[in-house]
Each structure stands twice: as C-alpha cells, then as structure tokens.
Design a protein around this motif. Structure first.
Motif, PDB file in Angstrom:
ATOM      1  N   SER A 233       8.061   3.157  -8.819  1.00  0.00           N
ATOM      2  CA  SER A 233       7.123   2.184  -8.259  1.00  0.00           C
ATOM      3  C   SER A 233       7.795   0.821  -8.099  1.00  0.00           C
ATOM      4  N   PRO A 234       7.349   0.006  -7.135  1.00  0.00           N
ATOM      5  CA  PRO A 234       7.862  -1.368  -7.021  1.00  0.00           C
ATOM      6  C   PRO A 234       7.709  -2.093  -8.349  1.00  0.00           C
ATOM      7  N   ILE A 235       8.665  -2.950  -8.666  1.00  0.00           N
ATOM      8  CA  ILE A 235       8.699  -3.581  -9.985  1.00  0.00           C
ATOM      9  C   ILE A 235       7.450  -4.394 -10.279  1.00  0.00           C
ATOM     10  N   ASP A 236       6.857  -4.999  -9.237  1.00  0.00           N
ATOM     11  CA  ASP A 236       5.678  -5.828  -9.480  1.00  0.00           C
ATOM     12  C   ASP A 236       4.391  -5.011  -9.582  1.00  0.00           C
ATOM     13  N   TYR A 237       4.485  -3.682  -9.455  1.00  0.00           N
ATOM     14  CA  TYR A 237       3.322  -2.805  -9.636  1.00  0.00           C
ATOM     15  C   TYR A 237       3.159  -2.375 -11.094  1.00  0.00           C
ATOM     16  N   ILE A 238       4.205  -2.544 -11.899  1.00  0.00           N
ATOM     17  CA  ILE A 238       4.194  -2.086 -13.291  1.00  0.00           C
ATOM     18  C   ILE A 238       4.173  -3.297 -14.221  1.00  0.00           C
ATOM     19  N   THR A 239       3.256  -3.278 -15.183  1.00  0.00           N
ATOM     20  CA  THR A 239       3.146  -4.381 -16.132  1.00  0.00           C
ATOM     21  C   THR A 239       2.834  -3.851 -17.518  1.00  0.00           C
ATOM     22  N   SER A 240       3.282  -4.559 -18.541  1.00  0.00           N
ATOM     23  CA  SER A 240       2.994  -4.201 -19.924  1.00  0.00           C
ATOM     24  C   SER A 240       2.383  -5.398 -20.633  1.00  0.00           C
ATOM     25  N   LEU A 250       0.818  -0.401 -17.453  1.00  0.00           N
ATOM     26  CA  LEU A 250      -0.102  -0.061 -16.373  1.00  0.00           C
ATOM     27  C   LEU A 250       0.575  -0.130 -15.014  1.00  0.00           C
ATOM     28  N   TYR A 251       0.119   0.735 -14.126  1.00  0.00           N
ATOM     29  CA  TYR A 251       0.380   0.623 -12.701  1.00  0.00           C
ATOM     30  C   TYR A 251      -0.807  -0.139 -12.133  1.00  0.00           C
ATOM     31  N   SER A 252      -0.577  -1.289 -11.525  1.00  0.00           N
ATOM     32  CA  SER A 252      -1.689  -2.085 -11.003  1.00  0.00           C
ATOM     33  C   SER A 252      -1.252  -2.855  -9.775  1.00  0.00           C
ATOM     34  N   HIS A 253      -2.071  -2.782  -8.742  1.00  0.00           N
ATOM     35  CA  HIS A 253      -1.775  -3.568  -7.543  1.00  0.00           C
ATOM     36  C   HIS A 253      -3.067  -3.964  -6.853  1.00  0.00           C
ATOM     37  N   SER A 254      -3.055  -5.177  -6.290  1.00  0.00           N
ATOM     38  CA  SER A 254      -4.187  -5.692  -5.531  1.00  0.00           C
ATOM     39  C   SER A 254      -3.759  -5.876  -4.077  1.00  0.00           C
ATOM     40  N   TYR A 255      -4.584  -5.365  -3.175  1.00  0.00           N
ATOM     41  CA  TYR A 255      -4.296  -5.473  -1.749  1.00  0.00           C
ATOM     42  C   TYR A 255      -5.196  -6.550  -1.146  1.00  0.00           C
ATOM     43  N   LEU A 256      -4.622  -7.737  -0.948  1.00  0.00           N
ATOM     44  CA  LEU A 256      -5.364  -8.850  -0.373  1.00  0.00           C
ATOM     45  C   LEU A 256      -5.615  -8.587   1.114  1.00  0.00           C
ATOM     46  N   GLY A 257      -6.844  -8.820   1.545  1.00  0.00           N
ATOM     47  CA  GLY A 257      -7.206  -8.587   2.941  1.00  0.00           C
ATOM     48  C   GLY A 257      -7.762  -7.208   3.199  1.00  0.00           C
ATOM     49  N   LEU A 258      -7.752  -6.347   2.159  1.00  0.00           N
ATOM     50  CA  LEU A 258      -8.292  -4.992   2.328  1.00  0.00           C
ATOM     51  C   LEU A 258      -9.591  -4.796   1.554  1.00  0.00           C
ATOM     52  N   GLY A 259     -10.197  -5.894   1.075  1.00  0.00           N
ATOM     53  CA  GLY A 259     -11.566  -5.805   0.585  1.00  0.00           C
ATOM     54  C   GLY A 259     -12.488  -5.444   1.744  1.00  0.00           C
ATOM     55  N   LEU A 260     -13.684  -5.000   1.455  1.00  0.00           N
ATOM     56  CA  LEU A 260     -14.532  -4.428   2.502  1.00  0.00           C
ATOM     57  C   LEU A 260     -14.869  -5.422   3.607  1.00  0.00           C
ATOM     58  N   MET A 261     -15.186  -6.679   3.254  1.00  0.00           N
ATOM     59  CA  MET A 261     -15.559  -7.640   4.288  1.00  0.00           C
ATOM     60  C   MET A 261     -14.357  -8.045   5.140  1.00  0.00           C
ATOM     61  N   LYS A 330      -0.022   1.982  -0.745  1.00  0.00           N
ATOM     62  CA  LYS A 330       0.997   2.878  -1.293  1.00  0.00           C
ATOM     63  C   LYS A 330       0.363   4.006  -2.095  1.00  0.00           C
ATOM     64  N   ASN A 331       0.921   5.179  -1.962  1.00  0.00           N
ATOM     65  CA  ASN A 331       0.510   6.352  -2.732  1.00  0.00           C
ATOM     66  C   ASN A 331       1.402   6.424  -3.968  1.00  0.00           C
ATOM     67  N   VAL A 399     -11.182   6.681   4.372  1.00  0.00           N
ATOM     68  CA  VAL A 399      -9.779   6.634   4.791  1.00  0.00           C
ATOM     69  C   VAL A 399      -8.933   5.902   3.751  1.00  0.00           C
ATOM     70  N   LEU A 400      -9.443   4.792   3.218  1.00  0.00           N
ATOM     71  CA  LEU A 400      -8.706   4.030   2.204  1.00  0.00           C
ATOM     72  C   LEU A 400      -8.366   4.896   0.995  1.00  0.00           C
ATOM     73  N   LEU A 401      -9.336   5.646   0.490  1.00  0.00           N
ATOM     74  CA  LEU A 401      -9.097   6.482  -0.684  1.00  0.00           C
ATOM     75  C   LEU A 401      -8.024   7.543  -0.409  1.00  0.00           C
ATOM     76  N   GLN A 402      -8.041   8.103   0.787  1.00  0.00           N
ATOM     77  CA  GLN A 402      -7.027   9.102   1.116  1.00  0.00           C
ATOM     78  C   GLN A 402      -5.651   8.468   1.290  1.00  0.00           C
ATOM     79  N   GLU A 403      -5.608   7.258   1.848  1.00  0.00           N
ATOM     80  CA  GLU A 403      -4.328   6.554   1.974  1.00  0.00           C
ATOM     81  C   GLU A 403      -3.760   6.205   0.602  1.00  0.00           C
ATOM     82  N   LEU A 404      -4.632   5.971  -0.371  1.00  0.00           N
ATOM     83  CA  LEU A 404      -4.181   5.674  -1.729  1.00  0.00           C
ATOM     84  C   LEU A 404      -3.663   6.915  -2.456  1.00  0.00           C
ATOM     85  N   GLY A 405      -3.859   8.086  -1.861  1.00  0.00           N
ATOM     86  CA  GLY A 405      -3.318   9.316  -2.432  1.00  0.00           C
ATOM     87  C   GLY A 405      -4.329  10.251  -3.054  1.00  0.00           C
ATOM     88  N   PHE A 406      -5.620  10.002  -2.855  1.00  0.00           N
ATOM     89  CA  PHE A 406      -6.647  10.858  -3.439  1.00  0.00           C
ATOM     90  C   PHE A 406      -7.046  11.954  -2.457  1.00  0.00           C
TER      91      PHE A 406
END
Length: 441
Positions: A233-240, A250-261, A330-331, A399-406
């Motif tokens: 994973s990208p280094i900024d996706y992993i935090t302890s 944890l694996y954690s990432h926030s996608y700015l601009g991809l909130g529902l509104m 990213k998946n 579509v978002l959930l499937q793009e995330l890998g689910f």
C-alpha cells in the motif's frame, strides 16, 4: 458565683447571631439547584452552572466536548466518561445536538458563524457541572466542508471559533480548533466503532472495518490482516498509533471530493465552487427526462434538467458515474474478507431505498444498492418521483463500493448508533485528544 442578667442577655444574643451566620453559610454552601440564584444562573446563557453530586465526584468522572464542523452542519458531542483503574475509560453517556448550515456556509461573512457555536456551548454548560468546566477539553475539528475552501477563508472561520472558545470557561489549548485530516477522520471513526463494540478493551480482539460517506469526502479504514497489504500500500495509507495501551496498525485513506454531494455535482457536470453563468443549466441522464429544478450545494445554486427521453436512465447514469470514478480510488485487496460497518450517506440512502429500517438499521449487500438503483432509475423513465437524485446517489454508491474492491455479494452492517451512541468519528477523536493531553503532563 452569680452571673449578671445583662451578661446572660449578651451571651444569648451572641449565640443567636452565631447560629444565624452558620445557617446562612450552610445554605450558601449547598448546591444551587432549588434556589432563586440557581434559576437566575440557569436563565443566563453566559453563566450556567450545574452542581456536582457527591456520588459523581467520588466516582472520578471526566468529560470531553467535541465539535464536528461538517460540510452540511455543525454538531456538538458532549461525552461523560468514568475513569477505570488500569483499563480504558467507560462511556457513561453522550449528549448530541446539531445545527445547520455548516461553517463553510459563512465563508464570505465569517463573523456570522459564531452564533451557532455559542448556542451549542450553552448545551455544554447546561450538561457539565461547573466545577469540571476548567478541566474539560473543548475541541472543534472541521472536515471536508472547510478542506474544500480556500485556505484564507477557512482560516478566517477557524479564528472566529477560536475567539469564542477563548472566552468560554472550558479547557482550550492552542490546537483545539483545526481542520481535521481526512485520514484522521477515518481512524477516529474506526476507534469509535470498535470501542463501542468492545474490540478495544483488554486483550486485542478481532476488529471491524469502517466505511464513511460524507458530503465532501469518503473514508475507508481497517486493520490489515495480511502483511502484503502493509507492504504494497502507499506509505501514507498505513498508520500506527497507541490506544488504551495497545498498538494498532491501520489501512486508512480519505478521498476528498468523493463524498456524496461533491460526487453528485461532478456527475451532473458541475465544478466545485464555480457558479453557472446566467441562463446556463446542467443536463444529466441521471435525472428524469422531464425534470426541471434547482439544487444548492456549498452556497451555489445550480439549475438542472434531465436529458430527452429515449435512453435507458440506469445504463446512461452508470456510464457517467463510472467515467467520473475512473482510477480515482484504490483497491486494497483484502477488504473483501473483513467485516465492515458503513455509515452516514450509506445509511441514509439505504433508508431512502427501503433497504433498512430508519431507526434500527440492518445489513445490506453491494448488489442491494445496485438493484435499488436500477429500480429507481427505471421508474424515473415514466415519472420523476419525489426524490430526483436517488437514482444518481444509489448508482454512485454501488459503483464506488465495487471500485473500492468489494464484490456484489459483500455484506455491510449499517447503524446510526451502537449502544445508543452516535457512530461518528467524534468519540474516537475525543479519546485521541484526551490521551494527547495526558502525554503532555
């Protein structure tokens, strides 16, 4: 020896005076709950004072105040904890109150944002005993609504909040007002959920992942079970971090601009923060063919209309959504094998589609969102319906959930509350802030 009557009289008067002074002192030392003075204080929003009971004082309770300054509103969370020896705190209860609009709505007139903050602080004063005010941390964290603003406008709003906080009687440090990093938002929400489920108490237990869909951003957070996830994973996706004497990775990432509104605006063809020219309209296949209307987002009003009838709405909308999301998420790889809770607009749109009960929540598969989207979009080919954006929103979520890998058969648990506590990032962020204060001691 015989005592003169005059001396007896003076002694008697002295005793009466002493008794009156004692009674007066005793009454003044009692809690003000039933006195006229207390009622006066209760009606004075600048000087509310709740007395503390002996039972509460002896049990070592502590409080925390967290303001969630979101894109659509500002909420106050007032937490009451019981300190437990050699264990994590126990949450006794939460007071929650929300107001609209969000801070970002006052970007061009920042001074107006203070009225709502002051209103919510009254709730804190009414809830927390005044003897605990000076030791109760007061924090505001802003999310995507302010992250999307120009830096100067966002800072003007935060400075207004800082001024209000500095005048309050609560504990406010230099870092108590800030814009929350999107990743921190996901981590704090993960802490909240797993704390409420009991997964963070004592020895480490199996934790659950967290999906949050806000108005301006969306987060995914989980504890990787596969070392390859951490390595690839990208280094900024992993935090302890440490929490309650345990270390979590944890694996954690926030996608700015991809909130529902924000995503809705992009799918409709608009650009964040750019009003339309006079007479200009946004035309979208995700709307009913005969739809005409206006939609306000981030203080900008957009004129909308649907495309001409003839094209299947779901397929046309799906293509728009897929194009907008192309290569933007990213998946991670292993999320399909983990348990996940989903919140915010995932919950709201599931309610709107009749997939879960509004009060109790439930479980939903990815394909449930997809099937609901097809049903709503198809029905719009003949009539607009009461919810003109539901076709677009459900299509985007699926579509978002499937793009995330689910995969389509993946099941999520949806809940607004766990053990009667709001499932937002606020509780987790409060824990993290209190722990940071303790480390400074």
């Amino acid at each position: 020896m015989r005592i003169p009557k005059l001396a007896l009289a003076f002694f008697f008067l002295f005793c009466v005076a002493l008794y009156v002074m004692y009674i007066k002192w005793h009454i003044e030392a009692l809690p003000l709950t039933d006195s006229k003075d207390y009622l006066k204080l209760k009606n004075d929003p600048d000087n509310l004072c709740q007395p503390i009971s002996e039972e509460e004082d002896s049990r070592h309770f502590l409080y925390g105040i967290m303001f969630d300054a979101g894109s659509t509103g500002t909420r106050i969370h007032i937490f009451k904890f019981k300190q437990m020896p050699n264990d994590s705190p126990k949450l006794e209860h939460e007071i929650f109150k929300a107001i609209k609009p969000g801070l970002s709505a006052f970007a061009d007139d920042p001074e107006k944002c203070t009225a709502g903050i002051e209103e919510l602080l009254i709730t804190a004063k009414q809830t927390i005993p005044c003897s605990r005010w000076k030791s109760t941390p007061l924090v505001l964290k802003a999310t995507a609504g302010l992250r999307l603003l120009p830096d100067e406008k966002a800072e003007d709003l935060l400075n207004q909040v800082r001024n209000v906080f500095q005048k309050s009687p609560f504990l406010n440090k230099a870092d108590c007002v800030s814009i929350m990093d999107g990743t921190d938002e996901g981590i704090s929400a993960w802490i909240t959920v797993n704390f409420l489920l009991g997964s963070l108490h004592g020895s480490l237990q199996r934790t659950v992942g967290m999906l949050d869909l806000g108005g301006g951003s969306t987060q995914i957070t989980f504890s990787p079970q596969d070392e390859m996830t951490i390595q690839t994973s990208p280094i900024d996706y992993i935090t302890s971090f440490q929490m309650f004497n345990n270390t979590h990775t944890l694996y954690s990432h926030s996608y700015l601009g991809l909130g529902l509104m924000s995503a809705r605006l992009a799918i409709l063809g608009g650009i964040e923060g750019h009003p339309l020219e006079e007479g200009e309209e946004l035309q979208s296949p995700c709307l009913a063919p005969d739809y005409r209307g206006e939609w306000e987002h981030a203080e900008v009003v957009y004129t909308l209309r649907g495309q001409k009838a003839g094209e299947p709405i779901y397929e046309s909308c799906y293509n728009k959504v897929e194009k907008m999301l192309y290569r933007k998420v990213k998946n991670a790889g292993e999320e399909k094998d983990l348990d996940f809770f989903a919140f915010s607009y995932y919950y709201d749109r599931a309610v709107d589609a009749g997939l879960i009960d509004e009060r109790s929540g439930g479980v939903v598969k990815v394909e449930d969102y997809e099937m609901a989207a097809k049903k709503v979009c198809t029905s719009m080919e003949t009539k607009p319906g009461e919810k003109p954006f539901l076709c677009l929103d459900l299509t985007y979520i699926s579509v978002l959930l499937q793009e995330l890998g689910f995969p389509k058969e993946k099941v999520f648990k949806l809940a607004r509350k766990i053990n009667d506590v709001e499932t937002s990032w606020a509780l987790g962020a409060t824990f993290r802030y209190i722990e940071s204060l303790q480390r400074q001691l």
